[in-house]
Motif scaffolding. Structure first.
Motif, PDB file in Angstrom:
ATOM      1  N   GLY B 237      -8.776   2.756  -9.119  1.00 46.65           N
ATOM      2  CA  GLY B 237      -9.676   1.875  -9.868  1.00 46.65           C
ATOM      3  C   GLY B 237     -10.660   2.608 -10.756  1.00 46.65           C
ATOM      4  N   GLU B 238     -10.966   3.877 -10.421  1.00 42.90           N
ATOM      5  CA  GLU B 238     -11.890   4.659 -11.262  1.00 42.90           C
ATOM      6  C   GLU B 238     -11.416   4.723 -12.707  1.00 42.90           C
ATOM      7  N   THR B 242     -11.762  -2.711 -15.889  1.00 38.59           N
ATOM      8  CA  THR B 242     -11.894  -4.015 -15.245  1.00 38.59           C
ATOM      9  C   THR B 242     -11.900  -3.817 -13.725  1.00 38.59           C
ATOM     10  N   LYS B 243     -12.517  -4.764 -13.012  1.00 39.78           N
ATOM     11  CA  LYS B 243     -12.532  -4.609 -11.545  1.00 39.78           C
ATOM     12  C   LYS B 243     -11.103  -4.724 -10.999  1.00 39.78           C
ATOM     13  N   LYS B 244     -10.378  -5.720 -11.494  1.00 37.91           N
ATOM     14  CA  LYS B 244      -9.008  -5.945 -11.011  1.00 37.91           C
ATOM     15  C   LYS B 244      -7.997  -5.336 -11.986  1.00 37.91           C
ATOM     16  N   PHE B 245      -6.901  -4.833 -11.483  1.00 38.22           N
ATOM     17  CA  PHE B 245      -5.829  -4.302 -12.335  1.00 38.22           C
ATOM     18  C   PHE B 245      -4.499  -4.692 -11.688  1.00 38.22           C
ATOM     19  N   LEU B 268      -7.153  -4.591  -6.185  1.00 37.50           N
ATOM     20  CA  LEU B 268      -5.822  -5.102  -5.835  1.00 37.50           C
ATOM     21  C   LEU B 268      -5.647  -6.575  -6.227  1.00 37.50           C
ATOM     22  N   THR B 269      -4.470  -6.909  -6.797  1.00 39.20           N
ATOM     23  CA  THR B 269      -4.240  -8.296  -7.235  1.00 39.20           C
ATOM     24  C   THR B 269      -3.142  -9.017  -6.450  1.00 39.20           C
ATOM     25  N   SER B 270      -2.367  -8.287  -5.641  1.00 40.20           N
ATOM     26  CA  SER B 270      -1.329  -8.992  -4.886  1.00 40.20           C
ATOM     27  C   SER B 270      -1.064  -8.261  -3.563  1.00 40.20           C
TER      28      SER B 270
END
Ligand code: SF4
Lengths: 155, 417
Positions: B237-238, B242-245, B268-270
């Motif tokens: 994420g660094e 965006t917070k989500k990817f 995490l998105t899924s």
């Protein structure tokens, strides 16, 4: 079965001022025709179409076409009024690789922060001139009876 | 270490017969299944055109059918953008040949070209190293549009000899470590650096997947596993603004508290947690570690509860399609196996969990090493059955589709959803 594109059509495909329409078929066989200015000549005699939206109806219809061998049609109308129809079929889609990445970079340079889902390769199978004057001359030659009598009446 | 398994294909429908019988399944997807089912063998001629632009086989969490680690192309892509994830297979096992036909690479069967194919393009970061000196291809492996982060390749079920019967993770990890020095656990810094480098290539990737074996330790079972993933996802994420990817985690069946931590503390998105095989009886036999620690019904309920956190269309379970027919305790008829699997998958779909499968390949390092996978027709019916459930329940699978994954014939069909 592929048809060769003339230089005139290649130039029309290159020209930003040409109106370009791509017609595909949906699952029920209904035509779906949309202006698609990203249609452009490929380097191998085929036509490229840049699809920006993965979930678009056109994209799904093109997937269906490449899977189940369904045709597509492209209509082009140049600024001088001449128009053409090209019938063909999608033979490949680039979703990765050098050609995809080249267009991904170019399209973002041109349009800003957009995505690119696929570069479709459409093989032309038939090229038909649709310019009215040309079609009219053809009809008069092949079907001289297709007219209203008043057009022939003595004045 | 390869096991010679000569298929008896005479009783099975051929590719063209299957395509004729199931006209709603595209020939290209059926071919993908068949190539995954039977494997491929690269001819010398084919290998002669492989150059530095091609992605060669990189470390993978599971092993391959030939049981060897050799410098061969990673895999293939078809003209419709469908990836074929398959591995080199000894010629005695009757694989497709990848050969040169009219100067182009093609899949060839019985001496006849079946379809032209291309090799996967190598991402630029594959030629780089992390600041700690590890080749980046050993940290994150690539597919045509996805990044794979195999955070650790140890699974605690193996310690008790309770590993899933089709799995070769630990044997393969040992081989990769011994032969090419792949680290068995990744350091967050190496992961972060590699992702940063991968993102420099415009248009190259659309998603990533993290996975590893199960880690049972912690105050609550799997707490340690969750900690590892949070550490890795935060490192990834660094590199994002965006917070989500777009990301997929394939992990153990976590509690709601653990899932909430993953969702809130990372991008995490899924979430996917593999049941591997549907039906309690077969699950108990094929996945004894999972059965003993969580149990089939609870695993299902944990998946269903995950939908409240990640949302419909963002939670899935994976099957190793075909193991339901493994000997001696699996179904003896493909018809019964299909009916049972789809009924269980429907229960999950009703509750917002989507089911995907990979084609079972009996690997030399697994307990099921000397078995044979089912017919092409079976896999085609399984693919359309799972796809139809997504249509019926209007269940998306964007996170695990032809592009963001590429290893599920059923989600290839879902390109039309
Ligand atoms: S949970 Fe099963 S499939 Fe997954 S790594 Fe462990 S033994 Fe292998």
């Amino acid at each position: 079965m592929s048809a060769q594109l003339t230089n005139e059509i290649i130039d029309l495909l290159k020209d930003k001022e040409t109106t370009k329409v791509l017609a595909t078929l949906d699952a029920d066989g209904f035509p779906h025709a949309v202006v698609k200015q990203s249609l452009q000549p490929g380097e191998d005699g085929n036509i490229l179409y840049l699809e920006l939206l993965e979930s678009s109806r056109t994209n799904k219809n093109l997937v269906r076409s490449i899977w189940f061998d369904r045709k597509v049609a492209i209509a082009l109308k140049g600024k001088d009024g001449r128009s053409w129809q090209i019938k063909g079929k999608p033979v490949k889609t680039h979703i990765t690789g050098p050609l995809f990445q080249k267009h991904y970079t170019a399209v973002r340079k041109r349009l800003g922060d957009v995505d690119l889902a696929a570069v479709w390769v459409i093989e032309p199978e038939e090229v038909i001139e649709e310019t009215f004057a040309a079609r009219r001359a053809e009809e008069e030659r092949k079907h001289p009876l297709f007219t209203h009598l008043d057009r022939l009446a003595r004045q | 270490m390869a096991v010679a398994l000569k298929r008896n294909r005479e009783a099975e429908l051929t590719l063209e017969e299957v395509v004729a019988k199931y006209p709603d399944v595209p020939r290209l997807v059926a071919l993908k299944i068949d190539a995954q089912r039977r494997g491929v063998h690269y001819t010398e001629q084919a290998l002669s055109v492989v150059d530095d632009s091609v992605q060669m086989r990189s470390p993978y969490i599971f092993g391959s059918r030939d049981g060897e680690i050799k410098p061969l192309p990673e895999s293939l892509i078809l003209r419709d953008g469908t990836s074929i994830l398959t591995d080199p297979t000894p010629i005695e096992q009757d694989p497709y040949l990848v050969d040169l036909v009219d100067g182009r690479l093609a899949l060839v069967d019985n001496g006849e070209p079946v379809e032209f194919v291309e090799l996967w393009p190598k991402p630029l970061y594959y030629d780089k190293q992390t600041s700690s000196g590890i080749p980046m291809s050993h940290i994150v492996s690539a597919r045509p549009q996805r990044l794979n982060i195999f955070q650790s390749s140890f699974c605690h079920f193996w310690a008790d000899k309770k590993e899933c019967r089709f799995c070769d993770i630990v044997n393969h990890t040992k081989q990769q470590k011994d032969e090419i020095g792949v680290p068995s656990r990744l350091k967050p810094r190496d992961v972060s650096e590699t992702i940063r480098e991968a993102l420099k290539e415009p248009g190259r990737f659309t998603g990533m997947c993290l996975t590893a074996g199960s880690v049972l330790k912690g105050e609550q079972i799997f707490d340690r596993e969750v900690d590892y993933y949070i550490e890795a996802l935060q490192a990834v994420g660094e590199n994002f603004s965006t917070k989500k990817f777009p990301s997929q985690l394939i992990a153990s069946a976590f509690s709601e508290k653990q899932l909430a931590r993953l969702y809130e503390e990372t991008g995490l998105t899924s979430y996917t947690s593999d049941l591997e095989v549907l039906g309690e009886r077969l699950f108990n036999w094929i996945c004894p570690g999972k059965a003993q620690t969580v149990g089939y019904r609870e695993w299902q309920q944990r998946l269903i509860r995950a939908v409240d956190i990640f949302g419909r269309g963002n939670v899935g379970t994976g099957l190793v399609g075909g193991v339901e027919l493994a000997r001696p305790s699996g179904f003896t008829s493909e018809e019964d196996a299909l009916a049972s699997t789809l009924a269980e998958a429907e229960y999950l779909a009703e509750n917002g969990v989507t089911t995907v499968f990979i084609v079972w390949v009996p690997r030399p390092g697994s307990y099921f090493r000397d078995q044979q996978n089912p017919s092409l027709e079976y896999f085609v019916r399984l693919a359309r059955g799972l796809h139809r459930l997504r249509v019926k329940y209007d269940l998306g699978v964007d996170f695990d589709d032809y592009r963001r994954c590429g290893n599920h014939p059923d989600t290839d069909l879902s390109r039309l959803l």
